[in-house]
Design a protein around this motif. Structure first.
Motif, PDB file in Angstrom:
ATOM      1  N   GLY A 123       1.011  -1.193  -0.066  1.00 55.81           N
ATOM      2  CA  GLY A 123       0.036   0.133  -0.105  1.00 55.81           C
ATOM      3  C   GLY A 123       0.815   1.276   0.005  1.00 55.81           C
ATOM      4  N   PHE A 124       0.113   2.426  -0.181  1.00 55.78           N
ATOM      5  CA  PHE A 124       0.750   3.561  -0.230  1.00 55.78           C
ATOM      6  C   PHE A 124       0.764   4.481   0.743  1.00 55.78           C
ATOM      7  CE2 PHE A 124       0.315   1.743  -4.454  1.00 55.78           C
ATOM      8  CZ  PHE A 124       1.469   1.742  -4.835  1.00 55.78           C
ATOM      9  N   TRP A 166       3.454  -7.285   4.735  1.00 54.83           N
ATOM     10  CA  TRP A 166       2.850  -5.824   4.665  1.00 54.83           C
ATOM     11  C   TRP A 166       4.237  -5.088   3.912  1.00 54.83           C
ATOM     12  CZ3 TRP A 166      -1.143  -3.255   3.093  1.00 54.83           C
ATOM     13  CH2 TRP A 166      -1.051  -1.878   3.023  1.00 54.83           C
ATOM     14  N   VAL A 167       3.926  -4.473   2.864  1.00 52.70           N
ATOM     15  CA  VAL A 167       5.107  -3.559   2.256  1.00 52.70           C
ATOM     16  C   VAL A 167       4.204  -2.161   2.147  1.00 52.70           C
ATOM     17  CG1 VAL A 167       6.869  -2.855   0.676  1.00 52.70           C
ATOM     18  CG2 VAL A 167       6.418  -5.174   1.129  1.00 52.70           C
ATOM     19  N   SER A 168       5.221  -1.129   2.769  1.00 49.83           N
ATOM     20  CA  SER A 168       4.502   0.222   2.430  1.00 49.83           C
ATOM     21  C   SER A 168       5.240   1.139   1.519  1.00 49.83           C
ATOM     22  CB  SER A 168       4.578   1.009   3.814  1.00 49.83           C
ATOM     23  OG  SER A 168       4.237   2.166   3.837  1.00 49.83           O
ATOM     24  N   ALA A 169       4.831   1.550   0.432  1.00 45.85           N
ATOM     25  CA  ALA A 169       5.654   2.476  -0.500  1.00 45.85           C
ATOM     26  C   ALA A 169       5.334   3.874  -0.191  1.00 45.85           C
ATOM     27  CB  ALA A 169       5.378   1.829  -1.977  1.00 45.85           C
ATOM     28  N   PRO A 170       6.274   4.945  -0.188  1.00 46.10           N
ATOM     29  CA  PRO A 170       5.835   6.224   0.242  1.00 46.10           C
ATOM     30  C   PRO A 170       5.138   6.990  -1.108  1.00 46.10           C
ATOM     31  CG  PRO A 170       8.224   6.212  -0.610  1.00 46.10           C
ATOM     32  CD  PRO A 170       7.638   4.575  -0.564  1.00 46.10           C
ATOM     33  N   ARG A 171       4.458   8.041  -0.375  1.00 46.53           N
ATOM     34  CA  ARG A 171       3.938   8.988  -1.482  1.00 46.53           C
ATOM     35  C   ARG A 171       4.859  10.152  -1.707  1.00 46.53           C
ATOM     36  NH1 ARG A 171      -2.060   8.861  -1.795  1.00 46.53           N
ATOM     37  NH2 ARG A 171      -2.629   6.878  -1.187  1.00 46.53           N
ATOM     38  N   ARG A 172       4.398  11.197  -2.658  1.00 43.16           N
ATOM     39  CA  ARG A 172       5.246  12.321  -2.751  1.00 43.16           C
ATOM     40  C   ARG A 172       4.931  13.381  -1.492  1.00 43.16           C
ATOM     41  NH1 ARG A 172       3.300  12.495  -8.075  1.00 43.16           N
ATOM     42  NH2 ARG A 172       4.625  11.750  -9.584  1.00 43.16           N
ATOM     43  N   ASP A 173       5.598  14.353  -1.333  1.00 45.10           N
ATOM     44  CA  ASP A 173       5.611  15.437  -0.378  1.00 45.10           C
ATOM     45  C   ASP A 173       3.917  16.047  -0.421  1.00 45.10           C
ATOM     46  OD1 ASP A 173       7.771  14.799   0.684  1.00 45.10           O
ATOM     47  OD2 ASP A 173       8.788  16.657  -0.173  1.00 45.10           O
ATOM     48  N   PHE A 212       1.281  14.345  -1.119  1.00 49.43           N
ATOM     49  CA  PHE A 212       0.497  12.899  -0.703  1.00 49.43           C
ATOM     50  C   PHE A 212      -0.109  12.183  -2.078  1.00 49.43           C
ATOM     51  CE2 PHE A 212       0.333  15.745   2.902  1.00 49.43           C
ATOM     52  CZ  PHE A 212       1.042  15.081   3.942  1.00 49.43           C
ATOM     53  N   SER A 213       0.517  12.663  -3.384  1.00 45.90           N
ATOM     54  CA  SER A 213      -0.153  12.088  -4.540  1.00 45.90           C
ATOM     55  C   SER A 213       0.816  10.891  -4.407  1.00 45.90           C
ATOM     56  CB  SER A 213       0.133  13.035  -5.454  1.00 45.90           C
ATOM     57  OG  SER A 213       1.175  13.448  -5.974  1.00 45.90           O
ATOM     58  N   LEU A 214       0.281  10.099  -5.454  1.00 41.55           N
ATOM     59  CA  LEU A 214       1.080   8.803  -5.686  1.00 41.55           C
ATOM     60  C   LEU A 214       2.330   9.305  -6.663  1.00 41.55           C
ATOM     61  CD1 LEU A 214      -1.383   5.788  -6.637  1.00 41.55           C
ATOM     62  CD2 LEU A 214      -0.139   6.446  -4.444  1.00 41.55           C
ATOM     63  N   ASP A 215       3.563   8.603  -6.145  1.00 46.10           N
ATOM     64  CA  ASP A 215       4.717   8.633  -7.000  1.00 46.10           C
ATOM     65  C   ASP A 215       4.839   7.659  -7.908  1.00 46.10           C
ATOM     66  OD1 ASP A 215       6.950   8.560  -8.005  1.00 46.10           O
ATOM     67  OD2 ASP A 215       8.075   8.378  -5.933  1.00 46.10           O
ATOM     68  N   VAL A 216       4.084   7.870  -8.922  1.00 46.07           N
ATOM     69  CA  VAL A 216       3.946   6.440  -9.954  1.00 46.07           C
ATOM     70  C   VAL A 216       5.396   5.866 -10.233  1.00 46.07           C
ATOM     71  CG1 VAL A 216       2.904   5.728 -12.069  1.00 46.07           C
ATOM     72  CG2 VAL A 216       1.770   7.390 -10.674  1.00 46.07           C
TER      73      VAL A 216
END
Ligand SMILES: Cc1ncc(COP(=O)(O)O)c(C=O)c1O
Length: 366
Positions: free
Chosen positions: A116-117, A135-142, A144-148
């Motif tokens: 999840g993001f 569970w693996v967490s991937a970060p978002r941009r600053d 909070f949008s998805l960093d595709v």
């Protein structure tokens, strides 16, 4: 006294706390993204009628496959998205939390991973833990949008079996673009399912991503009656996907998981869709008003597509949360650095919140 640690519980549950926002007795409660409007009286009467009918048959198990309810949910989706959905593509359970749990039981499990993001809905990792899914967490941009590109990279690295995309996202509030979902779906490949959690989609400025299920058997859209239908107490969530996904969840669902009372209540609420969606329009207008006021006060407000608003930036969000609570307004500190989240309430509740926000500005100068 016996504690959990004295019991032979699974190792991964040791030292953990259950999910739950503080339930405090405060005049204005804007902390759990509920719809502030009670169900209209004619609907309450209709629920009583339908539940009475159901009660006459409570000696029998309910319709295990909830076909009438799934048919009405499919009709609702078709009507509101313009995309034709049939009951074979719809599955219902006790809240979308149960839908998501069933999906993890079917597609996650030992030796498999969900991704999840974050920050996002905190139940996703908890449901993964409960179903013994990694569970693996991937970060978002600053913002909070998805960093595709980062998200695609994370999917290629971890090869998850389940990918969660929450749109609009909780707690940040922003929706995900159609092309971003498609990019992630491509990256996930046929060994994974992509779950688009649309719990708040009726409040979005944009449109639902439901039509993306067409021709994409690994894409699942999850929905709920807790928010737009103002029926959080009902416990009714549902998904739309390829009929094969519905077949898969039927392998793990408990028999008769959805009570006859729940099914009758949900069917009554669906009869009142038009009335209930008018409240959604009021809440959207209120949300936009509160966003404008907060922005005018100089707060940093994340794009708000749901019935809640994330705002900041605070050096010590918890101190600000407490300060607002002391003024009789309960909002949520989700642990997102520098930010707090308020759920949009009635105009009066929002005014009480905005009064407190003005005081925050003076006290903390955020
Ligand atoms: C993103 C998201 N998904 C799912 C849910 C679960 O909703 P329910 O189980 O009430 O349908 C919530 C509830 O807050 C949520 O925020």
């Amino acid at each position: 006294m016996t504690s959990i640690d004295d019991l032979p519980v699974r190792d991964e549950l040791r030292g953990k706390s259950p999910y739950g926002a503080p339930q405090l007795d405060v005049a204005v409660r804007l902390n759990t993204n509920e719809n502030p409007y009670p169900l209209p009286e004619p609907l309450v009467a209709r629920i009583a009628e339908r539940v009475a009918d159901a009660a006459r048959n409570l000696n029998r198990y309910p319709d295990r496959d909830a076909v009438e309810l799934r048919t009405e949910l499919a009709r609702y989706l078709t009507r509101t998205t313009g995309h034709e959905v049939t009951y074979e593509q719809v599955w219902a359970a006790n809240g979308s939390n149960e839908v998501l749990q069933q999906l993890l039981q079917a597609f996650g499990g030992p030796g498999r991973t969900a991704l999840g993001f974050e920050p996002s809905y905190s139940m996703h990792p908890l449901l993964a833990r409960g179903t013994n899914t990694g569970w693996v967490s991937a970060p978002r941009r600053d913002d909070f949008s998805l960093d595709v590109p980062g998200a695609v990279e994370a999917i290629r690295t971890h090869r998850p079996s389940v990918v969660f995309i929450t749109s609009p996202n909780n707690p940040t509030g922003n929706a995900v673009a159609r092309e971003d979902v498609l990019a992630l779906y491509e990256a996930a490949g046929r060994d994974a399912v992509v779950i688009v959690d649309e719990a708040y989609t009726e409040f979005s400025h944009g449109s639902s991503l439901l039509e993306l299920i067409e021709g994409r058997p690994n894409l699942i859209v999850s929905r709920t009656m807790s928010k737009a239908f103002g029926a959080a107490g009902l416990r009714l969530g549902y998904l739309a996907a390829d009929p094969a996904v519905v077949d898969a969840v039927q392998l793990v669902r408990l028999p008769y998981h959805l009570s006859a009372v729940n099914q009758a209540t949900a069917l009554a609420a669906l009869e009142y869709t038009d009335t209930l969606l008018q409240y959604v329009e009021q809440l959207k207008a209120e949300r936009d008003r509160v966003v404008a006021e907060l922005t005018g006060l100089g707060f940093d407000v994340t794009v708000a597509d749901a019935n809640f608003i994330q705002f900041g930036v605070f050096e010590d969000p918890h101190a600000v949360w407490r300060f607002i609570l002391d003024r009789g307004v309960l909002i949520r500190d989700n642990g997102v650095p520098g930010r707090l989240r308020m759920s949009v309430g009635t105009p009066e509740e929002n005014d009480a919140f905005l009064d407190a926000a003005r005081e925050v500005k003076k006290e903390f100068g955020a």
